[in-house]
Design an enzyme around this catalytic site. Structure first.
Site, short mmCIF file in Angstrom:
data_model
loop_
_atom_site.label_atom_id
_atom_site.label_comp_id
_atom_site.label_asym_id
_atom_site.label_seq_id
_atom_site.Cartn_x
_atom_site.Cartn_y
_atom_site.Cartn_z
N TYR A 123 38.36 37.58 46.30
CA TYR A 123 38.71 37.68 44.88
C TYR A 123 39.84 38.68 44.68
CZ TYR A 123 38.03 38.41 39.83
OH TYR A 123 38.21 38.51 38.47
N ALA A 150 41.90 39.80 46.83
CA ALA A 150 43.12 39.33 47.51
C ALA A 150 43.87 38.34 46.61
CB ALA A 150 42.76 38.67 48.84
N SER A 151 43.12 37.46 45.95
CA SER A 151 43.77 36.45 45.09
C SER A 151 44.45 37.11 43.89
CB SER A 151 42.75 35.41 44.62
OG SER A 151 41.84 35.97 43.68
N LYS A 152 43.82 38.14 43.33
CA LYS A 152 44.40 38.81 42.17
C LYS A 152 45.58 39.69 42.60
CE LYS A 152 41.42 37.23 39.04
NZ LYS A 152 41.83 36.18 38.08
N SER A 180 42.10 41.36 37.14
CA SER A 180 40.85 42.11 37.04
C SER A 180 41.06 43.55 37.48
CB SER A 180 39.83 41.44 37.97
OG SER A 180 38.70 42.26 38.11
N ASP A 229 42.10 20.16 37.40
CA ASP A 229 41.66 21.06 38.47
C ASP A 229 42.92 21.78 38.94
OD1 ASP A 229 41.01 22.25 40.86
OD2 ASP A 229 39.74 20.61 41.55
#
Ligand SMILES: NC(=O)c1ccc[n+]([C@@H]2O[C@H](COP(=O)([O-])OP(=O)(O)OC[C@H]3O[C@@H](n4cnc5c(N)ncnc54)[C@H](OP(=O)(O)O)[C@@H]3O)[C@@H](O)[C@H]2O)c1
Length: 274
Positions: free
Chosen positions: A156, A158-160, A143, A64
């Site tokens: 999403y 923000a994470s990328k 992405s 994980d």
């Protein structure tokens, strides 16, 4: 000619399905030595077995990526098995499809950051000493959502985006060690990822799947070939096309015509049942 990844020790996170699985088969066919990581061990073992039948070596490591100790164990296990790490592909990811204000709990944003951003950071931390020794490669699966304006996916994107900023800095730090970092900005890939987008209640919601019907999507195998070739070539940045337009255009459009991009993004969200 010897295939590029012949005996290349490659760690792939999120290899139990989708793009990571397809990449495992692509590299196995070239004779790579793989360490495959994800939470679903049964799926992972099946992928590893197929990789071996395709001519590669493969181990399956239950991991994980939100757990730092799992990421350390993944890299240690890889080095124990193969004595080095040549390539790390940070691919594990989850996404969302909900207006921010509709979220039952904003902790969903934390969950996405943990998987997509910190998971990559942890794996990179433990792999880096080995990658420096092998003058290796890192590939990060990002992405095109980060390059257009995508309401409904705040956590999403923000994470990328965090991934991009982190690896821009790191690239400069490791350049003299011969480690390359390839950022891949992919458009829609037909993996069922959209159907697993987490909705307002934090559970998978198929909402956007209906909006995607008829939308052109890359096949996982094509995306795998692209990732393999561009990472091997140590390309810095790779974009795929969106709505028939070349991906590299969108960072420029964000600067030159942000209102236009925002209108298009908003229409996409409205049509996607949000
Ligand atoms: N499909 C697209 O349209 C698209 C477009 C652009 C970018 N991407 C990116 O491509 C990557 C792969 O997506 P996909 O389309 O192949 O989706 P997918 O089939 O859902 O694959 C996601 C993978 O991530 C793994 N994963 C999720 N949470 C994890 C965790 N906590 N620890 C370890 N592994 C975890 C999953 O395995 P387990 O559940 O077994 O852990 C699975 O193997 C993602 O980073 C995504 O953002 C996808």
């Amino acid at each position: 000619m010897t295939p590029s990844y012949h005996q290349n020790v490659t760690v792939i996170t999120g290899a139990s399905s989708g793009i990571g699985e397809a990449l495992a088969y692509e590299l196995a066919g070239q004779g790579a030595w793989l360490a495959l990581a994800a939470r679903r061990l049964d799926q992972l073992e099946a992928v590893a077995a197929k990789c071996r039948s395709l001519g590669g070596r493969a181990i399956a490591v239950e991991c994980d990526v939100t757990q730092q100790a799992d990421c350390e164990r993944l890299i240690q296990g890889t080095v124990t098995e193969y004595a080095r790490v040549d390539t790390l592909v940070n691919n594990a990811g989850i996404t969302m499809w909900s207006r921010f204000a509709s979220l039952k709990d904003p902790a969903l944003i934390n969950q996405i950051m943990q998987v997509n951003f910190l998971g990559a950071v942890y794996c990179t931390y433990y792999a880096l000493p080995h990658l420096k020794q092998s003058r290796g490669r890192i590939a990060n699966i990002s992405s095109m959502a980060d390059k257009i304006i995508t309401p409904g996916s705040t956590g999403y994107v923000a994470s990328k985006h965090a991934m991009e900023a982190f690896y821009e800095s790191l690239r400069a730090e490791v350049a003299d060690d011969g480690v390359s970092i390839t950022m891949l900005y992919l458009g829609f890939v037909d993996t069922g990822f959209a159907g697993r987008m987490l909705g307002a209640d934090g559970k998978p919601s198929g909402g956007i799947s209906r909006r995607l019907e008829g939308t052109q999507q890359m096949t996982p195998a094509d995306s795998a070939r692209l990732i393999a070739a561009t990472t091997f070539a140590r390309r810095r940045t790779v974009y795929t096309s969106v709505a028939g337009l070349p991906g590299w255009l969108f960072p420029w459009l964000k600067v030159l015509a942000p209102n236009l991009l925002e209108r298009v993004g908003k229409r996409f969200m409205d049509e996607g049942d949000l």
